[in-house]
Structures are given as C-alpha cells and as structure tokens.
Design an enzyme around this catalytic site. Structure first.
Site, PDB file in Angstrom:
ATOM      1  N   HIS A  57     -21.294-112.740  26.467  1.00  0.00           N
ATOM      2  CA  HIS A  57     -20.059-112.383  25.559  1.00  0.00           C
ATOM      3  C   HIS A  57     -18.510-112.531  25.982  1.00  0.00           C
ATOM      4  O   HIS A  57     -18.649-111.519  26.922  1.00  0.00           O
ATOM      5  CB  HIS A  57     -20.268-111.348  24.557  1.00  0.00           C
ATOM      6  CG  HIS A  57     -18.733-110.951  23.468  1.00  0.00           C
ATOM      7  ND1 HIS A  57     -18.946-111.042  22.204  1.00  0.00           N
ATOM      8  CD2 HIS A  57     -18.066-111.389  23.802  1.00  0.00           C
ATOM      9  CE1 HIS A  57     -18.123-111.323  21.224  1.00  0.00           C
ATOM     10  NE2 HIS A  57     -17.109-110.846  22.560  1.00  0.00           N
ATOM     11  N   HIS A 107     -13.711-113.352  26.994  1.00  0.00           N
ATOM     12  CA  HIS A 107     -12.848-114.242  26.968  1.00  0.00           C
ATOM     13  C   HIS A 107     -12.225-114.080  27.929  1.00  0.00           C
ATOM     14  O   HIS A 107     -11.915-113.915  29.219  1.00  0.00           O
ATOM     15  CB  HIS A 107     -11.957-112.826  26.641  1.00  0.00           C
ATOM     16  CG  HIS A 107     -12.414-112.849  24.796  1.00  0.00           C
ATOM     17  ND1 HIS A 107     -12.184-113.512  24.184  1.00  0.00           N
ATOM     18  CD2 HIS A 107     -13.594-111.514  24.527  1.00  0.00           C
ATOM     19  CE1 HIS A 107     -13.185-112.291  22.715  1.00  0.00           C
ATOM     20  NE2 HIS A 107     -13.730-111.777  22.728  1.00  0.00           N
ATOM     21  N   LEU A 108     -11.830-116.100  28.200  1.00  0.00           N
ATOM     22  CA  LEU A 108     -11.550-116.529  29.616  1.00  0.00           C
ATOM     23  C   LEU A 108     -10.186-116.744  28.970  1.00  0.00           C
ATOM     24  O   LEU A 108      -9.164-116.807  30.202  1.00  0.00           O
ATOM     25  CB  LEU A 108     -11.976-117.342  30.067  1.00  0.00           C
ATOM     26  CG  LEU A 108     -13.248-117.488  30.694  1.00  0.00           C
ATOM     27  CD1 LEU A 108     -14.386-118.707  31.068  1.00  0.00           C
ATOM     28  CD2 LEU A 108     -13.463-116.330  31.768  1.00  0.00           C
ATOM     29  N   ARG A 109      -9.860-116.925  27.386  1.00  0.00           N
ATOM     30  CA  ARG A 109      -8.628-117.311  27.456  1.00  0.00           C
ATOM     31  C   ARG A 109      -7.894-119.419  27.857  1.00  0.00           C
ATOM     32  O   ARG A 109      -9.064-119.565  27.933  1.00  0.00           O
ATOM     33  CB  ARG A 109      -7.507-116.402  27.651  1.00  0.00           C
ATOM     34  CG  ARG A 109      -7.803-115.389  27.648  1.00  0.00           C
ATOM     35  CD  ARG A 109      -7.485-114.271  26.248  1.00  0.00           C
ATOM     36  NE  ARG A 109      -7.631-112.993  25.961  1.00  0.00           N
ATOM     37  CZ  ARG A 109      -8.235-112.674  25.433  1.00  0.00           C
ATOM     38  NH1 ARG A 109      -8.974-113.331  24.359  1.00  0.00           N
ATOM     39  NH2 ARG A 109      -8.004-111.278  25.137  1.00  0.00           N
ATOM     40  N   ASN A 112     -11.575-118.067  20.986  1.00  0.00           N
ATOM     41  CA  ASN A 112     -10.620-117.482  20.127  1.00  0.00           C
ATOM     42  C   ASN A 112      -9.369-117.154  20.686  1.00  0.00           C
ATOM     43  O   ASN A 112      -8.983-117.113  20.966  1.00  0.00           O
ATOM     44  CB  ASN A 112     -11.149-116.054  19.371  1.00  0.00           C
ATOM     45  CG  ASN A 112     -11.496-115.091  20.783  1.00  0.00           C
ATOM     46  OD1 ASN A 112     -11.097-115.464  22.137  1.00  0.00           O
ATOM     47  ND2 ASN A 112     -10.584-113.112  20.515  1.00  0.00           N
ATOM     48  N   LYS A 150     -19.721-119.126  16.755  1.00  0.00           N
ATOM     49  CA  LYS A 150     -19.290-117.783  16.776  1.00  0.00           C
ATOM     50  C   LYS A 150     -18.879-117.498  15.481  1.00  0.00           C
ATOM     51  O   LYS A 150     -17.942-117.965  15.001  1.00  0.00           O
ATOM     52  CB  LYS A 150     -18.043-117.149  17.658  1.00  0.00           C
ATOM     53  CG  LYS A 150     -17.414-116.448  17.299  1.00  0.00           C
ATOM     54  CD  LYS A 150     -18.529-114.751  17.716  1.00  0.00           C
ATOM     55  CE  LYS A 150     -18.007-113.404  17.686  1.00  0.00           C
ATOM     56  NZ  LYS A 150     -17.495-112.782  18.862  1.00  0.00           N
ATOM     57  N   HIS A 183     -19.420-111.258  15.063  1.00  0.00           N
ATOM     58  CA  HIS A 183     -18.109-109.705  15.615  1.00  0.00           C
ATOM     59  C   HIS A 183     -18.225-109.321  14.080  1.00  0.00           C
ATOM     60  O   HIS A 183     -17.977-109.839  12.773  1.00  0.00           O
ATOM     61  CB  HIS A 183     -17.201-110.715  15.878  1.00  0.00           C
ATOM     62  CG  HIS A 183     -15.814-109.381  15.656  1.00  0.00           C
ATOM     63  ND1 HIS A 183     -15.726-109.271  16.787  1.00  0.00           N
ATOM     64  CD2 HIS A 183     -15.837-108.365  14.687  1.00  0.00           C
ATOM     65  CE1 HIS A 183     -14.381-107.828  16.820  1.00  0.00           C
ATOM     66  NE2 HIS A 183     -14.664-107.458  15.803  1.00  0.00           N
ATOM     67  N   HIS A 220     -21.778-107.151  20.837  1.00  0.00           N
ATOM     68  CA  HIS A 220     -20.752-105.749  21.216  1.00  0.00           C
ATOM     69  C   HIS A 220     -21.543-105.099  20.254  1.00  0.00           C
ATOM     70  O   HIS A 220     -20.155-103.734  19.094  1.00  0.00           O
ATOM     71  CB  HIS A 220     -19.308-106.053  21.819  1.00  0.00           C
ATOM     72  CG  HIS A 220     -18.415-106.948  21.016  1.00  0.00           C
ATOM     73  ND1 HIS A 220     -18.570-106.792  19.095  1.00  0.00           N
ATOM     74  CD2 HIS A 220     -17.570-107.747  20.646  1.00  0.00           C
ATOM     75  CE1 HIS A 220     -18.033-107.895  18.274  1.00  0.00           C
ATOM     76  NE2 HIS A 220     -16.903-108.526  19.437  1.00  0.00           N
ATOM     77  N   LEU A 234     -12.289-103.392  20.231  1.00  0.00           N
ATOM     78  CA  LEU A 234     -12.809-103.732  19.077  1.00  0.00           C
ATOM     79  C   LEU A 234     -14.031-104.428  19.250  1.00  0.00           C
ATOM     80  O   LEU A 234     -14.091-105.143  20.194  1.00  0.00           O
ATOM     81  CB  LEU A 234     -11.644-104.373  17.864  1.00  0.00           C
ATOM     82  CG  LEU A 234     -10.684-103.893  17.593  1.00  0.00           C
ATOM     83  CD1 LEU A 234     -10.061-105.384  16.897  1.00  0.00           C
ATOM     84  CD2 LEU A 234     -11.020-102.871  16.680  1.00  0.00           C
ATOM     85  N   ASP A 243     -17.862-108.375  27.179  1.00  0.00           N
ATOM     86  CA  ASP A 243     -16.769-109.201  25.899  1.00  0.00           C
ATOM     87  C   ASP A 243     -15.389-108.615  26.744  1.00  0.00           C
ATOM     88  O   ASP A 243     -13.922-108.104  26.653  1.00  0.00           O
ATOM     89  CB  ASP A 243     -16.893-107.678  24.851  1.00  0.00           C
ATOM     90  CG  ASP A 243     -15.364-108.194  23.919  1.00  0.00           C
ATOM     91  OD1 ASP A 243     -14.925-109.321  23.540  1.00  0.00           O
ATOM     92  OD2 ASP A 243     -15.310-107.439  22.267  1.00  0.00           O
ATOM     93  N   HIS A 288      -5.989-108.892  28.291  1.00  0.00           N
ATOM     94  CA  HIS A 288      -4.146-109.591  27.525  1.00  0.00           C
ATOM     95  C   HIS A 288      -3.510-108.490  28.583  1.00  0.00           C
ATOM     96  O   HIS A 288      -3.580-107.770  29.341  1.00  0.00           O
ATOM     97  CB  HIS A 288      -4.475-108.368  26.171  1.00  0.00           C
ATOM     98  CG  HIS A 288      -5.008-108.710  25.348  1.00  0.00           C
ATOM     99  ND1 HIS A 288      -4.902-109.499  24.494  1.00  0.00           N
ATOM    100  CD2 HIS A 288      -6.200-107.949  25.130  1.00  0.00           C
ATOM    101  CE1 HIS A 288      -5.479-109.759  23.445  1.00  0.00           C
ATOM    102  NE2 HIS A 288      -7.069-108.796  23.868  1.00  0.00           N
ATOM    103  N   ALA A 320      -5.913-105.306  20.751  1.00  0.00           N
ATOM    104  CA  ALA A 320      -7.564-104.637  21.649  1.00  0.00           C
ATOM    105  C   ALA A 320      -8.197-106.245  22.508  1.00  0.00           C
ATOM    106  O   ALA A 320      -8.530-106.786  22.119  1.00  0.00           O
ATOM    107  CB  ALA A 320      -8.242-105.205  19.753  1.00  0.00           C
TER     108      ALA A 320
HETATM  109  O1  DOR Z   1     -11.486-105.897  22.054  1.00  0.00           O
HETATM  110  C1  DOR Z   1     -11.591-107.620  21.486  1.00  0.00           C
HETATM  111  N1  DOR Z   1     -10.984-108.097  22.592  1.00  0.00           N
HETATM  112  N2  DOR Z   1     -12.499-107.217  20.520  1.00  0.00           N
HETATM  113  C2  DOR Z   1     -12.221-108.871  20.047  1.00  0.00           C
HETATM  114  O2  DOR Z   1     -13.231-108.424  19.679  1.00  0.00           O
HETATM  115  C3  DOR Z   1     -11.328-109.365  20.953  1.00  0.00           C
HETATM  116  C4  DOR Z   1     -11.006-109.220  21.857  1.00  0.00           C
HETATM  117  C5  DOR Z   1      -9.900-110.486  21.817  1.00  0.00           C
HETATM  118  O3  DOR Z   1     -10.434-111.513  21.971  1.00  0.00           O
HETATM  119  O4  DOR Z   1      -9.076-109.758  23.143  1.00  0.00           O
HETATM  120 ZN    ZN Z   2     -14.909-110.067  21.701  1.00  0.00          ZN
END
Ligand code: DOR
Ligand code: ZN
Length: 347
Positions: free
Chosen positions: A14, A16-18, A42, A100, A137, A175, A220, A248, A252, A264
């Site tokens: 799990h 996130h690479l953006r 996402n 997802k 999620h 998560h 989150l 996860d 940011h 988050a």
């Molecule tokens: O903390 C989080 N950040 N929880 C998530 O479910 C999404 C993630 C994000 O994409 O920043």
């Molecule tokens: Zn996530």
C-alpha cells in the site's frame, strides 16, 4: 557489535507515489528497499480506467532511477461508474493487481469514491469471479460517527455485508488501526487479509495530541488508543500470514501538512525497514519480520516472493535518516519515531 538479518527483498502492499515532481522525489525512496508496491490510485483526477492505470505505470517506470529493482503493481480507483469489463480486461492483461474502494469523502482525493454500494455490486461480483482483490479504505464517513470509531463501524455496516453478499471476493483491509479489525480478520477465512503500516505500530493518538499537535503524525485512519497499537503489534509479529506490510507512505509537502487544514499522511518510505526491525526486535519477533514484510503479501496476491535479498544491520551508533526529502515544490518530512533507531539497510 553488529547484528544483521537478511530477508527476501520486501514489498510494500500500500503506497502513495503521486505524480510529477512528487513522484520523481519519492519513488527512489521506495525503490531502494522494496521490490514491488501496490500503487494507490487517488491521484487528481483518480486512476479509474485500465488505460489511465497503464499511462500512470509508464510515468512511474520513467521516473525510476537507473538500474532500480522495482515493479509498480497498479490498482484502479472504484467509482459508481466503473465498468466491470474494463476492470476484467485490465486484470487479464496483468496490468492491475487490485481495485481500491474509497468510501466517498473518507480521505485524500476520495470525492469520486463510493456512496451507494449497490451501484458497485456488478463490479464486485466480477472481481470475485476472476479473483481480483478489493483493497478497502475501511472507514465510514457518516457525520454522526466519531472519527475514532469509523473503522470499527465500517466492519459492521459495510465490509461484512459486502463480503456476505459477494462470496469469494478477496479483500484486503488496508492500514488497520484497531483491535476490532485484527480480530475480524482472524475470525474470517483466507479471502480476507489486512495491511498494517509502520507508523501505526509506533504511534498512538497521544503521540498526535499530547504536548502540542504533531501534524506529521496525522494520517487516516487516525491512530487510536494504545491498546489498539499493542493489538496491531501482536498481529504484525504473530506470524499469521493474513497480516502484511502496507506502509501507506503518503507524501505531502510540509506546507500542506503544517496548515490550518493539514493533509493526512505519514511519509515512511525512507526508513520503514529499519523502523520495522526495531519494532520486531523490541517484541522479540525478528524472526517474523520476513513473513510480514516479504512473504505474506506475495502469498495473498498469489505472486512469487522476490528472489533478491535485503540485509538489515544493527550498530552501536544511531542511524541518521534524512529529516526531509526535497521536491521541486518544497520539502516532505520523513516520519520520525521520536526515539533513536540503530538498524539500517546494508548497501
Ligand atoms: O493518511 C492518509 N493519507 N490516509 C489515506 O487514506 C490517504 C493518504 C493520502 O493519500 O495522503
Ligand atoms: Zn493510503
């Protein structure tokens, strides 16, 4: 004295690479230690179709450092308009490894997620047929449900009904943050697995709020009471193959975290494996780390274990991790457990 532990190269189930500048900055952090990762969809706009996932995969491959030993495993973002045939084709071609589910409004960029679960029934039934896992999620978004209860309520009101209505659907509770979730997973069959993050093994809700608010610990699902952190540790270190690593790691920019309405996400890609070695050693379970980080995930996803190895070493001196990763648009803060870590990855 140096202690060392060699395990199969781990995977992150799990991540996130953006995209764009952020992708370029954070991808090397994961590719250094991990063989594969399940890539969260996402983005803005979200990765909904097979064609969008294929294009995103190309952008990830193009951003990989020369010689990297890393494969992105793509996911599709489930919407109420998702086409079951498109999902099935993306799975059949080998491109997509999971779909997802974000309940609409649950977290970062989840506005296109699902509100009425009846509208995704046909997709879920098709996924059950073809054996494509659903990553969830697991939080309800009802305004009358306290944020600390949203995961436990999701199990009763959403997850269990979906699983009963869709026999054979393979589901990953992503998560997990509560003893309730760990207990639910244990009470079910092998069609249900769960990922656990690095940070939820380390922090509880006091770490976020006591002595001043700590935006870099806000994610989150939000971290819960200490008894839940302890339950997650017990699950992760138990050797039960239904629990595996999904960091996860969610970058940011500092400017977006340190804000009146802060984002988050904890960014753990840089130091996850040393942190996990610390956690597992603390719990007398170093022998279970390979299962959690390198074996259980591939078993659930029906993929081979990585042939490459990763060696962790423990030294007298504390490991110096970078405090921040620089991106073209500003820094991203690396998760700080708040105590020294003596483990590092041998290079
Ligand atoms: O903390 C989080 N950040 N929880 C998530 O479910 C999404 C993630 C994000 O994409 O920043
Ligand atoms: Zn996530």
């Amino acid at each position: 004295m140096t202690q060392s532990l060699t395990i199969a190269r781990p995977d992150d189930w799990h991540l996130h690479l953006r995209d764009g500048a952020m992708l370029a900055a954070v991808l090397p952090e994961t590719a250094r230690d991990f063989g594969r990762a399940i890539i969260m969809p996402n983005l803005v706009p979200p990765v909904v179709t097979g064609a969008q996932a294929a294009a995103y995969r190309e952008r990830i491959l193009a951003a990989l450092p020369e010689g990297a030993d890393f494969a992105p495993l793509m996911t599709l973002y489930l919407t109420e308009d998702t086409d079951p045939d498109d999902v099935a084709a993306a799975h059949a071609s080998g491109l997509v490894k999971a779909v997802k589910l974000y309940p609409a409004g649950a977290t970062t960029n989840s506005a296109s997620g699902v509100s009425n679960f009846e509208n995704v029934r046909a997709v879920l039934e098709r996924m059950a047929e073809i054996g494509l896992p659903l990553c969830t999620h697991g939080e309800v978004t009802d305004h009358d449900i306290d944020i600390f209860d949203r995961e436990a309520v999701f199990i009763d009101r959403v997850l269990d009904p979906i699983r009963r209505a869709t026999p054979g659907l393979r589901v990953v509770m992503e998560h997990i943050t509560t003893a309730n979730a760990a207990d639910y997973v244990r009470s079910q069959d092998a069609n249900l697995g769960a990922t656990i993050t690095t940070h939820h093994l380390i922090i509880n809700r006091n770490h976020i709020l006591v002595g001043g608010i700590k935006p870099h610990y806000y994610c989150l699902p939000v971290a819960k009471r200490e008894e839940h952190r302890v339950a997650l540790r017990a699950a992760a270190t138990s050797g039960d193959a239904r629990f595996f690593l999904g960091t996860d790691s969610a970058p940011h920019l500092d400017g977006d975290k340190l804000a009146p309405c802060g984002c988050a996400g904890c960014f753990t890609a840089t130091n996850t494996m040393p942190l996990l070695a610390h956690v597992f050693e603390e719990d007398g379970a170093l022998d279970k780390l390979e299962g959690f980080a390198s074996l259980n995930g591939p078993a659930f996803y029906r993929l081979p274990v990585n042939a490459a190895k990763l060696t962790l070493q423990k030294s007298e001196a504390a490991t110096q991790f970078p405090e921040k990763i620089d991106t073209e648009n500003g820094p991203v803060t690396v998760f700080d457990p708040g105590y020294p870590i003596h483990w590092s990855v041998a290079r």
